[in-house]
Design an enzyme around this catalytic site. Sequence first.
Site, mmCIF file in Angstrom:
data_model
loop_
_atom_site.group_PDB
_atom_site.id
_atom_site.type_symbol
_atom_site.label_atom_id
_atom_site.label_comp_id
_atom_site.label_asym_id
_atom_site.label_seq_id
_atom_site.Cartn_x
_atom_site.Cartn_y
_atom_site.Cartn_z
ATOM 1 N N ARG A 44 -10.433 10.280 2.263
ATOM 2 C CA ARG A 44 -9.211 10.431 1.446
ATOM 3 C C ARG A 44 -9.523 10.130 -0.009
ATOM 4 O O ARG A 44 -8.858 10.621 -0.903
ATOM 5 C CB ARG A 44 -8.124 9.457 1.934
ATOM 6 N N ASP A 85 -7.916 -3.144 -4.787
ATOM 7 C CA ASP A 85 -8.628 -2.067 -4.085
ATOM 8 C C ASP A 85 -10.128 -2.329 -4.005
ATOM 9 O O ASP A 85 -10.875 -1.525 -3.460
ATOM 10 C CB ASP A 85 -8.368 -0.718 -4.766
ATOM 11 N N LYS A 137 -8.970 8.970 -8.181
ATOM 12 C CA LYS A 137 -7.998 9.413 -7.187
ATOM 13 C C LYS A 137 -6.568 9.076 -7.639
ATOM 14 O O LYS A 137 -5.692 9.930 -7.620
ATOM 15 C CB LYS A 137 -8.250 8.742 -5.847
ATOM 16 N N ASN A 138 -6.345 7.825 -8.061
ATOM 17 C CA ASN A 138 -4.968 7.387 -8.308
ATOM 18 C C ASN A 138 -4.383 7.909 -9.619
ATOM 19 O O ASN A 138 -3.177 7.860 -9.810
ATOM 20 C CB ASN A 138 -4.886 5.862 -8.212
ATOM 21 N N ARG A 184 0.435 7.850 0.297
ATOM 22 C CA ARG A 184 1.418 7.054 -0.448
ATOM 23 C C ARG A 184 1.910 7.813 -1.672
ATOM 24 O O ARG A 184 3.075 7.780 -2.015
ATOM 25 C CB ARG A 184 0.733 5.739 -0.858
ATOM 26 N N CYS A 197 -2.184 3.790 3.260
ATOM 27 C CA CYS A 197 -2.851 2.697 3.977
ATOM 28 C C CYS A 197 -1.826 1.678 4.487
ATOM 29 O O CYS A 197 -0.819 1.426 3.851
ATOM 30 C CB CYS A 197 -3.826 1.984 3.044
ATOM 31 N N ARG A 248 5.535 -1.379 2.668
ATOM 32 C CA ARG A 248 5.234 -0.810 1.344
ATOM 33 C C ARG A 248 6.533 -0.227 0.808
ATOM 34 O O ARG A 248 6.759 0.961 0.789
ATOM 35 C CB ARG A 248 4.114 0.227 1.445
ATOM 36 N N PRO A 249 7.442 -1.144 0.380
ATOM 37 C CA PRO A 249 8.782 -0.712 -0.051
ATOM 38 C C PRO A 249 8.739 0.097 -1.346
ATOM 39 O O PRO A 249 7.736 0.070 -2.071
ATOM 40 C CB PRO A 249 9.515 -2.033 -0.272
ATOM 41 N N ILE A 250 9.811 0.826 -1.620
ATOM 42 C CA ILE A 250 9.920 1.540 -2.906
ATOM 43 C C ILE A 250 11.227 1.167 -3.600
ATOM 44 O O ILE A 250 11.796 1.961 -4.356
ATOM 45 C CB ILE A 250 9.812 3.073 -2.713
ATOM 46 N N ASP A 251 11.684 -0.058 -3.350
ATOM 47 C CA ASP A 251 12.963 -0.504 -3.946
ATOM 48 C C ASP A 251 12.938 -0.487 -5.474
ATOM 49 O O ASP A 251 13.960 -0.192 -6.117
ATOM 50 C CB ASP A 251 13.330 -1.899 -3.438
ATOM 51 N N GLN A 252 11.786 -0.733 -6.078
ATOM 52 C CA GLN A 252 11.715 -0.729 -7.554
ATOM 53 C C GLN A 252 11.762 0.696 -8.104
ATOM 54 O O GLN A 252 12.335 0.950 -9.167
ATOM 55 C CB GLN A 252 10.432 -1.425 -8.020
HETATM 56 C C1 EPZ Z 1 -1.035 1.846 -5.949
HETATM 57 O O1 EPZ Z 1 -0.215 1.689 -4.803
HETATM 58 C C2 EPZ Z 1 -2.351 2.405 -5.442
HETATM 59 N N1 EPZ Z 1 -2.108 3.705 -4.811
HETATM 60 C C3 EPZ Z 1 -2.984 1.446 -4.443
HETATM 61 O O2 EPZ Z 1 -4.287 1.964 -4.160
HETATM 62 C C4 EPZ Z 1 -3.151 0.075 -5.088
HETATM 63 O O3 EPZ Z 1 -3.576 -0.845 -4.091
HETATM 64 C C5 EPZ Z 1 -1.838 -0.414 -5.698
HETATM 65 O O4 EPZ Z 1 -1.295 0.576 -6.584
HETATM 66 C C6 EPZ Z 1 -2.017 -1.699 -6.497
HETATM 67 O O5 EPZ Z 1 -2.939 -1.477 -7.526
HETATM 68 C C7 EPZ Z 1 -1.920 4.783 -5.610
HETATM 69 O O6 EPZ Z 1 -1.958 4.694 -6.827
HETATM 70 C C8 EPZ Z 1 -1.671 6.083 -4.901
HETATM 71 P P1 EPZ Z 1 2.327 -1.047 -6.117
HETATM 72 P P2 EPZ Z 1 1.373 1.384 -4.988
HETATM 73 O O7 EPZ Z 1 3.635 -0.360 -6.201
HETATM 74 O O8 EPZ Z 1 1.862 2.071 -6.202
HETATM 75 C C9 EPZ Z 1 5.215 -4.217 -4.029
HETATM 76 C C10 EPZ Z 1 -6.039 2.848 -2.893
HETATM 77 O O9 EPZ Z 1 -6.836 2.299 -2.123
HETATM 78 N N2 EPZ Z 1 6.280 -3.228 -4.307
HETATM 79 O O10 EPZ Z 1 1.609 -1.413 -7.369
HETATM 80 O O11 EPZ Z 1 2.018 1.655 -3.686
HETATM 81 C C11 EPZ Z 1 4.215 -3.702 -3.005
HETATM 82 O O12 EPZ Z 1 4.673 -3.959 -1.678
HETATM 83 C C12 EPZ Z 1 -4.581 2.452 -2.848
HETATM 84 O O13 EPZ Z 1 -6.351 3.712 -3.753
HETATM 85 C C13 EPZ Z 1 7.584 -3.544 -3.956
HETATM 86 O O14 EPZ Z 1 7.865 -4.610 -3.404
HETATM 87 O O15 EPZ Z 1 1.333 -0.193 -5.221
HETATM 88 C C14 EPZ Z 1 2.984 -4.484 -3.355
HETATM 89 O O16 EPZ Z 1 3.077 -5.776 -2.770
HETATM 90 C C15 EPZ Z 1 -4.286 1.438 -1.763
HETATM 91 N N3 EPZ Z 1 8.569 -2.634 -4.219
HETATM 92 C C16 EPZ Z 1 3.068 -4.632 -4.869
HETATM 93 O O17 EPZ Z 1 4.440 -4.411 -5.213
HETATM 94 C C17 EPZ Z 1 8.297 -1.436 -4.835
HETATM 95 O O18 EPZ Z 1 9.243 -0.648 -5.074
HETATM 96 C C18 EPZ Z 1 2.213 -3.633 -5.659
HETATM 97 O O19 EPZ Z 1 2.522 -2.344 -5.185
HETATM 98 C C19 EPZ Z 1 6.958 -1.141 -5.180
HETATM 99 C C20 EPZ Z 1 5.968 -2.057 -4.919
#
Ligand code: EPZ
Length: 434
Positions: A404, A312, A26-27, A97, A121, A126-130
């Site tokens: 999903r 996950d 999926k991802n 997401r 979820c 779930r910020p996107i600041d990075q």
């Molecule tokens: C991806 O989410 C996956 N989703 C998630 O899978 C998975 O849990 C996650 O990666 C971690 O492996 C998809 O790929 C669509 P992150 P993503 O950015 O990209 C923080 C599933 O069940 N963060 O790696 O949203 C964030 O809050 C789903 O398939 C910031 O602070 O996760 C988290 O604590 C659920 N700022 C950590 O980093 C940012 O700009 C990791 O998030 C981005 C992230």
Amino acid sequence: MDINTGKIIISGGKPLEGEIPVSGMKNAAVAIVFSTILTEDKCIIENLPDISDVNVSLQILESIGVKVNKLDKNTVEIDSSFVAPGIAPFDLVSKMRASYYLIGAELGRFGRAFVGLPGGCDFGARPIDQHIKGFEALGCDVKAEGDYVEATAKDGSLHGASVYMDMVTVGGTINVMLAAVKAEGVTVIENAAHEPHIVDTANFLNACGADISGAGTDVIKIRGVKKLHGVTYTIIPDMIEAGTFMILAAATGGNLRITNLIPKHLDSVTAKLCEMGVEIEEEGDSLTVRRKEGPLKKINVKTLPYPGFPTDMNPQMCVLLCLAEGLSRLTESVWESRFRYVEELKRMGAKININGRCAEVEGVPYLKGASVRAVDLRAGCAMVIAGLAAEGITEIDEIYHIFRGYENLIGKLQGVGADIKVVYPKSLQYIDYE
Ligand code: EPZ
């Protein structure tokens, strides 16, 4: 039938035996589907999982002028020759997401993007600041106000830059990569995430003519290219679906041959299950998982970015710890609140205490069937595992979460002996429909 009104009914307590196939990841699929916007050409994507997150992604593409032609349920031809910067409908974008990849892909193609903030979820913030930090480094003005993100390249085109991610982020790493593939110059992403779906997305883009090196390591280098061409590409198998089936075999005391996977991706899951006393045999692109005689041993697990134990797989592993002998600890280090499902497991007789980011799980002899709900995608599948392992009948509500991310889950489980079905309401009672 409206899946939003359906319930899953399970009669549990039977060991599952037989062969169960894994679908495309999926991802990786959602990232690669949005990446096709960068090619200005026709792509054929194979081994796409037939799940709602992929189908919503394809609908979002169509809403901005991409031509989508499903060749079969797992193969799609995507033609983004005529796509124009548009505003994808908020009701679609807010369903998942991964719609944030639309920002990186439109920036990479047009130098501008206007996209609704993503859904997905509920694990807390779930910020996107990075993601935004990366886009700004590439020369964009980014405004994230209300429900929308607006990004524009200051002088009309993006320029290569060095981006250090403050934390390991899958989405942030992929999104900056998408924006950088056609930027002028070289971009270096440091502290990049290593997940296999990042490597798969980089492999897809390189197959289209991009110049990306280092995907799967801490440092990814992207040399901008002028144009990307179309390609036929096959998505890798879903490591989380495979891991879910591994835990299912152990939890039901069964014997499952799980096919079409990449065993290396599951090394951390295999290691923890072996520690619990589960027998795992690797044969090429399949794993056979069987429960040995005697109780499951207690363990401690901490979720970490790849190659650590996947976040996950948190809910699924928690179900198994409920059935182990003694006190186990499951620590969640990626998401701030991923334990909302624990209340549902307690209704089935689980003994779990949440202490900060740690679930302290006291093993019980068995779980009891109950009425529970799916609180998110992976937790929903964990409820299915719990129901199949439990004594008695389990009813699961809000099952749309599960569909999903798991293709043909009911059919695959029935294929290995599970007594499981989906029922829909008819005049205030649930009738078992075809
Ligand atoms: C991806 O989410 C996956 N989703 C998630 O899978 C998975 O849990 C996650 O990666 C971690 O492996 C998809 O790929 C669509 P992150 P993503 O950015 O990209 C923080 C599933 O069940 N963060 O790696 O949203 C964030 O809050 C789903 O398939 C910031 O602070 O996760 C988290 O604590 C659920 N700022 C950590 O980093 C940012 O700009 C990791 O998030 C981005 C992230």
